[in-house]
Design a protein around this motif. Structure first.
Motif, PDB file in Angstrom:
ATOM      1  N   ALA A   1       5.994 -31.988-128.048  1.00 38.88           N
ATOM      2  CA  ALA A   1       6.941 -31.706-126.973  1.00 38.88           C
ATOM      3  C   ALA A   1       8.010 -30.721-127.438  1.00 38.88           C
ATOM      4  N   ALA A   2       8.466 -30.891-128.678  1.00 36.26           N
ATOM      5  CA  ALA A   2       9.471 -29.967-129.221  1.00 36.26           C
ATOM      6  C   ALA A   2       8.898 -28.559-129.370  1.00 36.26           C
ATOM      7  N   LEU A   3       7.649 -28.462-129.815  1.00 40.28           N
ATOM      8  CA  LEU A   3       6.998 -27.152-129.951  1.00 40.28           C
ATOM      9  C   LEU A   3       6.816 -26.485-128.589  1.00 40.28           C
ATOM     10  N   ASP A   4       6.426 -27.277-127.584  1.00 39.25           N
ATOM     11  CA  ASP A   4       6.266 -26.731-126.240  1.00 39.25           C
ATOM     12  C   ASP A   4       7.598 -26.214-125.696  1.00 39.25           C
ATOM     13  N   ALA A   5       8.672 -26.973-125.954  1.00 35.85           N
ATOM     14  CA  ALA A   5       9.995 -26.553-125.482  1.00 35.85           C
ATOM     15  C   ALA A   5      10.418 -25.255-126.163  1.00 35.85           C
ATOM     16  N   LEU A   6      10.100 -25.139-127.449  1.00 35.13           N
ATOM     17  CA  LEU A   6      10.423 -23.916-128.180  1.00 35.13           C
ATOM     18  C   LEU A   6       9.647 -22.728-127.616  1.00 35.13           C
ATOM     19  N   ASP A   7       8.374 -22.936-127.310  1.00 39.05           N
ATOM     20  CA  ASP A   7       7.574 -21.864-126.714  1.00 39.05           C
ATOM     21  C   ASP A   7       8.155 -21.434-125.370  1.00 39.05           C
ATOM     22  N   GLN A   8       8.624 -22.400-124.591  1.00 39.42           N
ATOM     23  CA  GLN A   8       9.206 -22.094-123.294  1.00 39.42           C
ATOM     24  C   GLN A   8      10.490 -21.287-123.441  1.00 39.42           C
ATOM     25  N   GLU A   9      11.307 -21.655-124.428  1.00 37.72           N
ATOM     26  CA  GLU A   9      12.544 -20.914-124.671  1.00 37.72           C
ATOM     27  C   GLU A   9      12.253 -19.479-125.109  1.00 37.72           C
ATOM     28  N   LYS A  10      11.251 -19.313-125.959  1.00 37.19           N
ATOM     29  CA  LYS A  10      10.886 -17.966-126.405  1.00 37.19           C
ATOM     30  C   LYS A  10      10.380 -17.126-125.235  1.00 37.19           C
ATOM     31  N   ALA A  11       9.574 -17.744-124.374  1.00 36.32           N
ATOM     32  CA  ALA A  11       9.060 -17.010-123.215  1.00 36.32           C
ATOM     33  C   ALA A  11      10.199 -16.606-122.288  1.00 36.32           C
TER      34      ALA A  11
END
Length: 324
Positions: free
Chosen positions: A147-157
């Protein structure tokens, strides 16, 4: 009557819940939380009545919890310090005693890989329950990390979209799927779950137990020791629905009916397989996805002694997956 049990896990990750909800409206799960608050997304399922907790012995749960905490405390202190750890084990009586963490750790490993066919014998050390609780912690932490990795990917996008001047355009992020939990310690998970289930008298209940898994690795491992199936069905592409679609209840009932027919020993003739999708759903495709279902019924299982409450001593195993 058939009883559905989530197998061989005690924690449902969000991805597992999504898959299971497409096929079933209710499941039972071994309760390693001793009636306490369930983690999400399991708590939401229980609140809706879609998840029933199978109670375990409170004294054994308390003992297992104590051993798990001792092991985690020991690991946190000595992780990465192998030199000091070797000295500690040599000098500290606690780690030489049979109740010590070192013995617990070795016992979990030795018992979990045991191929003793008499899996109904409940061991005083309660190693299977300790293993299940440690695996539960591992699975929950894995979900949190993903979940933390997904949130990081979303922030980068979002950042790249802002730099490119895309404004409030909807973002599409291709999340990487976490490793499937059943691929890790597969045989150990199966053995520990079965032994704990036998201890909880799960197989003494009225009806035929059907073990539901989302793990192909678990299905393959179980089949290696299950012997010849007395009934089987494979559907590689079956239309299912999600997100509370109006057709989802119909599909749940249809899948349950198929399993009930198989549990009665009726071979799956063409008329018992799912109806043509266009006819069954009257051409309504909204909210539909495709999945895979694989079902096997066995005349008992070498690791489980079933009772007279289960006519014929049957046990079922069902794998469900989403194709998208």
């Amino acid at each position: 009557m058939i009883n559905f049990y989530f197998f061989p896990f005690t924690f449902m990750a969000a991805r597992q819940v999504k898959t299971l909800s497409c096929f079933f409206n209710h499941l039972n799960i071994l309760d390693v939380y001793d009636g306490g608050v369930l983690p999400e997304p399991m708590a939401g399922l229980a609140a809706k009545g879609a998840l029933t907790r199978v109670c375990l012995d409170k004294e054994k749960l308390a003992s297992a919890e104590q051993k798990v905490r001792a092991y985690l405390d020991w690991a946190a202190i000595h992780k990465g310090n192998e030199k000091n750890l070797r000295a500690l084990i040599r000098e500290n009586v606690f780690f030489k005693d049979d109740s010590g963490v070192a013995a617990i750790r070795a016992g979990i490993r030795n018992r979990a890989v045991s191929r003793d066919p008499n899996m109904t014998t409940v061991r005083d050390s309660n190693d299977s329950l300790v293993f299940l609780k440690l695996a539960d912690i591992h699975d929950r932490e894995s979900q949190d990390i993903q979940a933390a990795l997904d949130a990081l990917d979303q922030e980068k996008a979002a950042l790249f979209a802002e730099l490119k001047g895309d404004g409030d355009m909807s973002l599409s992020v291709d999340h990487t799927h976490p490793p499937e939990p059943g691929q890790a310690m597969t045989e150990k998970r199966i053995n520990a779950w079965l032994e704990t289930a036998v201890d909880a008298k799960l197989f003494d209940q009225e009806g035929i137990p059907v073990l539901i898994t989302t793990s192909r690795a678990v299905m393959d491992e179980f089949l290696t020791g299950a012997g010849k199936a007395i009934n089987a069905l494979d559907i590689d592409s079956i239309k299912v629905h999600e997100n509370d679609c109006e057709f989802i209840k119909q599909r749940h009932l249809k899948i349950k009916a198929i399993l009930e027919q198989m549990a009665k020993g009726e071979q799956m003739a063409q008329g018992l397989t799912p109806d043509p999708e266009d006819d069954y759903f009257e051409g309504a495709d909204q909210g539909s996805v495709t999945g895979r279902i694989q079902i096997r019924f066995f005349p008992g299982f070498r690791r489980v002694n079933l009772t007279e409450k289960n006519p014929g001593g049957q046990i079922g195993l069902c794998l469900v997956e989403l194709n998208s």
